[in-house]
Design a protein around this motif. Structure first.
Motif, mmCIF file in Angstrom:
data_model
loop_
_atom_site.group_PDB
_atom_site.id
_atom_site.type_symbol
_atom_site.label_atom_id
_atom_site.label_comp_id
_atom_site.label_asym_id
_atom_site.label_seq_id
_atom_site.Cartn_x
_atom_site.Cartn_y
_atom_site.Cartn_z
ATOM 1 N N THR A 87 0.961 -1.204 -0.056
ATOM 2 C CA THR A 87 -0.231 -0.291 -0.227
ATOM 3 C C THR A 87 0.434 1.017 0.440
ATOM 4 O OG1 THR A 87 -0.624 -0.209 2.421
ATOM 5 C CG2 THR A 87 -2.073 -0.939 1.190
ATOM 6 N N GLU A 88 1.786 1.223 0.926
ATOM 7 C CA GLU A 88 2.746 2.538 0.865
ATOM 8 C C GLU A 88 3.670 2.181 -0.817
ATOM 9 O OE1 GLU A 88 4.097 4.999 2.958
ATOM 10 O OE2 GLU A 88 2.103 4.025 3.439
ATOM 11 N N ARG A 89 3.340 1.330 -1.303
ATOM 12 C CA ARG A 89 3.955 1.329 -2.480
ATOM 13 C C ARG A 89 3.222 2.142 -3.335
ATOM 14 N NH1 ARG A 89 8.051 -0.804 -6.115
ATOM 15 N NH2 ARG A 89 6.729 -0.912 -8.159
ATOM 16 N N THR A 90 1.855 1.509 -3.272
ATOM 17 C CA THR A 90 1.002 2.711 -4.354
ATOM 18 C C THR A 90 0.911 3.921 -4.582
ATOM 19 O OG1 THR A 90 -0.790 0.366 -3.719
ATOM 20 C CG2 THR A 90 -1.494 2.341 -4.284
ATOM 21 N N PHE A 91 0.704 4.397 -2.702
ATOM 22 C CA PHE A 91 0.765 6.176 -2.604
ATOM 23 C C PHE A 91 2.035 6.689 -3.232
ATOM 24 C CE2 PHE A 91 -2.045 4.771 0.946
ATOM 25 C CZ PHE A 91 -3.300 5.729 0.704
ATOM 26 N N ARG A 92 2.470 5.974 -3.048
ATOM 27 C CA ARG A 92 4.384 6.787 -3.950
ATOM 28 C C ARG A 92 4.560 6.782 -4.885
ATOM 29 N NH1 ARG A 92 7.103 3.354 0.293
ATOM 30 N NH2 ARG A 92 7.105 1.902 -1.907
ATOM 31 N N VAL A 93 3.768 5.748 -5.451
ATOM 32 C CA VAL A 93 3.505 5.182 -7.079
ATOM 33 C C VAL A 93 2.707 6.322 -7.477
ATOM 34 C CG1 VAL A 93 2.603 3.953 -9.562
ATOM 35 C CG2 VAL A 93 4.865 2.411 -7.515
ATOM 36 N N THR A 94 1.804 5.999 -7.241
ATOM 37 C CA THR A 94 0.044 7.405 -7.421
ATOM 38 C C THR A 94 0.718 8.793 -7.332
ATOM 39 O OG1 THR A 94 -0.844 6.993 -5.447
ATOM 40 C CG2 THR A 94 -1.694 5.901 -7.172
ATOM 41 N N ALA A 95 1.784 8.873 -6.502
ATOM 42 C CA ALA A 95 1.636 10.421 -5.783
ATOM 43 C C ALA A 95 2.840 11.098 -7.246
ATOM 44 C CB ALA A 95 2.453 11.036 -4.219
ATOM 45 N N LYS A 96 3.106 10.356 -7.043
ATOM 46 C CA LYS A 96 4.485 10.895 -8.574
ATOM 47 C C LYS A 96 3.653 10.688 -9.598
ATOM 48 C CE LYS A 96 8.858 9.241 -10.894
ATOM 49 N NZ LYS A 96 9.496 7.798 -10.726
ATOM 50 N N SER A 97 2.876 10.185 -9.523
ATOM 51 C CA SER A 97 2.325 10.334 -11.523
ATOM 52 C C SER A 97 1.464 12.091 -10.930
ATOM 53 C CB SER A 97 1.158 9.014 -11.243
ATOM 54 O OG SER A 97 1.601 7.629 -11.412
ATOM 55 N N HIS A 98 1.050 11.926 -9.878
ATOM 56 C CA HIS A 98 0.087 13.439 -9.705
ATOM 57 C C HIS A 98 0.917 14.472 -10.067
ATOM 58 C CE1 HIS A 98 -3.560 11.362 -8.841
ATOM 59 N NE2 HIS A 98 -3.117 11.064 -7.501
ATOM 60 N N ASN A 113 4.195 14.159 -11.343
ATOM 61 C CA ASN A 113 4.216 14.432 -13.131
ATOM 62 C C ASN A 113 3.153 14.820 -13.789
ATOM 63 O OD1 ASN A 113 6.625 12.600 -12.655
ATOM 64 N ND2 ASN A 113 6.100 11.039 -13.124
ATOM 65 N N LYS A 114 2.015 14.834 -14.153
ATOM 66 C CA LYS A 114 0.762 15.217 -14.478
ATOM 67 C C LYS A 114 0.523 16.458 -14.211
ATOM 68 C CE LYS A 114 -4.047 14.541 -15.086
ATOM 69 N NZ LYS A 114 -5.265 14.047 -13.942
ATOM 70 N N ALA A 115 0.595 17.077 -13.101
ATOM 71 C CA ALA A 115 0.792 18.635 -12.489
ATOM 72 C C ALA A 115 2.060 19.779 -14.312
ATOM 73 C CB ALA A 115 1.005 18.910 -10.936
ATOM 74 N N GLN A 116 3.010 18.562 -13.933
ATOM 75 C CA GLN A 116 4.257 19.339 -14.608
ATOM 76 C C GLN A 116 3.645 19.088 -15.497
ATOM 77 O OE1 GLN A 116 7.392 17.000 -13.611
ATOM 78 N NE2 GLN A 116 7.994 18.140 -11.552
ATOM 79 N N ILE A 117 3.115 18.310 -16.467
ATOM 80 C CA ILE A 117 2.701 18.369 -17.870
ATOM 81 C C ILE A 117 2.089 19.337 -18.086
ATOM 82 C CG2 ILE A 117 1.456 17.351 -19.933
ATOM 83 C CD1 ILE A 117 3.402 14.536 -18.523
ATOM 84 N N GLU A 118 0.809 19.839 -17.340
ATOM 85 C CA GLU A 118 -0.112 20.951 -17.987
ATOM 86 C C GLU A 118 0.786 21.882 -17.494
ATOM 87 O OE1 GLU A 118 -3.134 20.041 -14.460
ATOM 88 O OE2 GLU A 118 -3.917 18.044 -15.902
ATOM 89 N N ARG A 119 1.106 22.247 -16.303
ATOM 90 C CA ARG A 119 2.096 23.634 -16.485
ATOM 91 C C ARG A 119 2.936 24.185 -17.590
ATOM 92 N NH1 ARG A 119 2.748 22.213 -10.943
ATOM 93 N NH2 ARG A 119 4.743 21.170 -12.045
ATOM 94 N N THR A 120 3.106 22.750 -18.612
ATOM 95 C CA THR A 120 3.848 23.505 -19.325
ATOM 96 C C THR A 120 3.232 23.183 -20.882
ATOM 97 O OG1 THR A 120 4.229 20.957 -19.688
ATOM 98 C CG2 THR A 120 6.087 22.133 -18.706
ATOM 99 N N ILE A 121 2.240 22.463 -20.939
ATOM 100 C CA ILE A 121 1.059 23.212 -21.924
ATOM 101 C C ILE A 121 0.868 24.619 -22.010
ATOM 102 C CG2 ILE A 121 -1.393 22.129 -22.738
ATOM 103 C CD1 ILE A 121 -1.131 20.072 -21.599
#
Length: 395
Positions: free
Chosen positions: A374-385, A387-395
């Motif tokens: 479950t900790e691995r899940t939280f880390r992976v999804t937090a990283k995805s969030h 990365n998604k925020a960074q992509i949205e800022r560059t658009i």
């Protein structure tokens, strides 16, 4: 209306818990009257579990097509009819047939309501939702005990069946109340599907973590009495009574935990519950002969388990997005039923060969695996969030 709907959802979850402990409490008498070996209860529970796994996997499609309210009402009616059918059964094969609709109904309710509460309500309400499931599991054995004393096991199923039917009628009569919450992608977009959900980063580790938790919880529920008799030399009557301490700890933990969950958040509550869970396991490992000490360990294990299940589910929309939560929670329910169905028999197989002293070690393995995944899940999804925020800022 918002509060009234929440009360209705709680009542629906009581209906989910009511039958869960009914078969186990009545089976010592049922198998004798049906003239089958005591081990045949496993056949019935396997068919029920098969139905719950199937309906859990299909729940996202059904919910998107018909809506949570229709799936819930139809499922409660289905389980009510199955329970009333149990009350009229006088042959073992009849139980096997009736186990199919019961399993299908139970799995659909579980997945649909868990997703609905995860989308529309806070973690506090998710904890209380599962607290009410515990209320259902605590009530049923008392109903069956009274029925066996005054009438028959069929009477116990009849009582619970009519209660279930009454809940179904109540839910049907209050369908308009569900309009208080606007749909959050639960019915709009196309279903993610099983394969699509498994491809999402973090989902495989989430499923393994949830499977591990349910394996540990179900093993404790199934074998606590036997452990107390075989390892701690407690009488069978006292062991059967004291094993309910785990359920009491689980239910009370979910009730009182609801008051702090919104403040701490799902992830911290999972970690906190795991630490308490480990403490209870450690108490079982200590060579302390005191009976009260051992019984307290099961209460603490129940308290530790209390926040883990509801918090893992409630975190799903935030981790993976509301558009995917229905499919993922459906698969979570399926993994939960697989863990709770197959791991307790595995423990029984190992314990008969290695001794029931291995129970704390068996629980510890799954408890650690649960937290790691479950900790691995939280880390992976937090990283995805991020990365998604960074992509949205560059658009």
């Amino acid at each position: 209306m918002y509060t009234f709907l929440l009360v209705l959802i709680y009542i629906a979850f009581i209906s989910l818990g009511l039958p869960d402990s009914l078969l186990g409490s009545g089976w010592p008498v049922m198998h004798t009257q049906l003239q089958v070996p005591i081990s045949y209860m496993g056949i019935v529970t396997m068919i029920i579990s098969g139905g719950t796994v199937l309906s859990s996997l299909l729940s996202d499609r059904l919910t998107r097509k018909f809506g949570t309210k229709i799936v819930t009402v139809a499922s409660v009616f289905l389980t009510a009819l199955a329970l009333l059918g149990f009350s009229m059964a006088d042959q073992f094969w009849m139980l096997l047939l009736l186990a199919i609709p019961y399993g299908l109904g139970a799995g659909a309710i579980d997945a649909a309501l868990n997703n609905y509460v995860a989308l529309h309500y806070t973690s506090r309400h998710m904890s209380w939702l599962h607290c009410f499931w515990g209320v259902g599991t605590i009530v049923s054995p008392f109903v069956m005990s009274r029925a066996l004393t005054e009438a028959s096991w069929q009477s116990g199923y009849r009582i619970i069946g009519f209660v279930q039917l009454g809940i179904a009628v109540l839910l049907l009569a209050t369908l308009p109340v569900w309009k208080v919450n606007q749909p959050k992608t639960e019915e709009a977009a196309q279903s993610t599907g099983l394969i699509g959900a498994l491809k999402i980063k973090g989902v495989p580790s989430l499923l393994l973590g949830f499977f591990s938790y349910c394996a540990a919880e179900a093993t404790t529920m199934s074998w606590a009495s036997t452990y107390l008799v075989e390892v701690r030399a407690i009488s069978e009557e006292r062991a059967a009574r004291f094993a309910s301490l785990f359920y009491i700890g689980l239910t009370l933990g979910r009730f009182f935990g609801g008051f702090v969950m919104n403040r701490l958040g799902d992830r911290k509550m999972i970690v906190f519950g795991s630490v308490v869970f480990y403490a209870g396991i450690a108490m079982l490992l200590l060579p302390v002969a005191n009976e009260t000490f051992c019984l307290a360990a099961f209460v603490i294990i129940g308290l530790g388990c209390a926040p883990i299940y509801p918090c893992i589910i409630h975190a799903t929309p935030n981790n993976f997005g509301a558009e995917h939560s229905g499919a993922i929670i459906g698969i979570q329910m399926a993994s939960a039923y697989i863990g709770s169905t197959f791991m307790p028999p595995l423990f029984g197989f190992l314990a008969r060969r290695l001794g029931f002293e291995i129970m704390p070690v068996f629980l510890a393995v799954f408890a650690v695996l649960m937290l790691v995944m479950t900790e691995r899940t939280f880390r992976v999804t937090a990283k995805s969030h991020i990365n998604k925020a960074q992509i949205e800022r560059t658009i």
